[in-house]
Design a protein around this motif. Structure first.
Motif, PDB file in Angstrom:
ATOM      1  N   ASP A   9       5.578  -4.139   4.808  1.00 16.53           N
ATOM      2  CA  ASP A   9       4.733  -5.313   5.021  1.00 16.53           C
ATOM      3  C   ASP A   9       4.138  -5.774   3.687  1.00 16.53           C
ATOM      4  N   LYS A  10       3.398  -6.872   3.756  1.00 16.19           N
ATOM      5  CA  LYS A  10       2.800  -7.485   2.558  1.00 16.19           C
ATOM      6  C   LYS A  10       1.985  -6.493   1.729  1.00 16.19           C
ATOM      7  N   ASP A  11       1.181  -5.698   2.427  1.00 15.88           N
ATOM      8  CA  ASP A  11       0.305  -4.753   1.718  1.00 15.88           C
ATOM      9  C   ASP A  11       1.106  -3.677   1.000  1.00 15.88           C
ATOM     10  N   ALA A  12       2.165  -3.193   1.647  1.00 17.36           N
ATOM     11  CA  ALA A  12       3.013  -2.160   1.027  1.00 17.36           C
ATOM     12  C   ALA A  12       3.741  -2.753  -0.190  1.00 17.36           C
ATOM     13  N   ALA A  14       2.739  -5.180  -2.061  1.00 15.77           N
ATOM     14  CA  ALA A  14       1.764  -5.437  -3.133  1.00 15.77           C
ATOM     15  C   ALA A  14       1.569  -4.216  -4.043  1.00 15.77           C
ATOM     16  N   LEU A  15       1.850  -3.029  -3.525  1.00 14.04           N
ATOM     17  CA  LEU A  15       1.660  -1.805  -4.310  1.00 14.04           C
ATOM     18  C   LEU A  15       2.871  -1.445  -5.168  1.00 14.04           C
ATOM     19  N   ARG A 156       8.356  -5.412  -6.361  1.00 15.98           N
ATOM     20  CA  ARG A 156       7.638  -6.563  -5.800  1.00 15.98           C
ATOM     21  C   ARG A 156       8.111  -7.828  -6.508  1.00 15.98           C
TER      22      ARG A 156
END
Length: 197
Positions: A9-12, A14-15, A156
């Motif tokens: 997902d987006k949060d994963a 982003a890392l 990313r």
């Protein structure tokens, strides 16, 4: 039933470390017939290209885009950004898209195809929708470039919202527009190669 693969997902995403994009030294702006002929010679030596287009955004209700205004084609080494306001340049771009035997890979290409037929008067050949390949391999409906780069490279893919909604019909494209446009096509050819297509 086919096994479903998870997508980050987006949060994963982003890392993750950033995907290494093409710099301006590996991006060629093509705005004349002569430049387009040079690009044609380089591109036709490659078996497949990353492919995308950009159109000036429309903000008013009922406003119809006369895009695409630029066409991006990329090999794993270099990208070409064609501005489509010059008739000679547009003719070469149309010729490239009509060529059979060369895969033209990208994400979310349905709209691009329709606009190319309207603007350039050619039916693009060899178009490969990468979302379809991911779907066939058990991923969610639409991966998009960000999801694909995260899954295949654990990186990313950065997209500038400002560049995305900028005026692609401008005669002078900014450096950030060139980098944004070229890397959409570049990421697509890298994904294509990584999928072993």
């Amino acid at each position: 039933m086919q096994e479903r693969h998870p997508t980050p997902d987006k949060d994963a995403i982003a890392l993750l470390p950033p995907f290494e994009r093409l710099g301006l030294d590996r991006i060629t702006l093509v705005s004349t017939g002569a430049q387009a002929q040079k690009a044609y010679a380089a591109l036709t030596a490659a078996p497949a290209w990353g492919f995308d287009t950009e159109s000036k955004p429309t903000f008013k209700v009922g406003e119809v885009s006369d895009g695409p205004h630029i066409l991006q084609l990329s090999t794993p080494e270099r990208a070409w950004v064609f501005q489509l306001h010059d008739p000679a340049c547009r003719a070469v771009a149309a010729e490239l898209l009509a060529l059979g035997g060369i895969a033209k890979a990208g994400f979310g290409l349905g709209d691009d195809k329709k606009r190319i037929v309207q603007k350039l008067g050619v039916q693009p050949q060899g178009i490969l929708e990468l979302n379809t390949i991911f779907r066939e391999r058990g991923y969610r409906k639409d991966m998009g470039v960000k999801g694909a780069v995260a899954v295949l490279f654990h990186q990313r893919f950065m997209k500038s919202k400002k560049a995305a909604t900028s005026n692609w019909a401008n005669a002078h494209l900014t450096e950030s527009q060139l980098v944004y446009a070229a890397n959409d096509a570049y990421a697509a050819i890298r994904v294509f190669d990584a999928l072993g297509l």
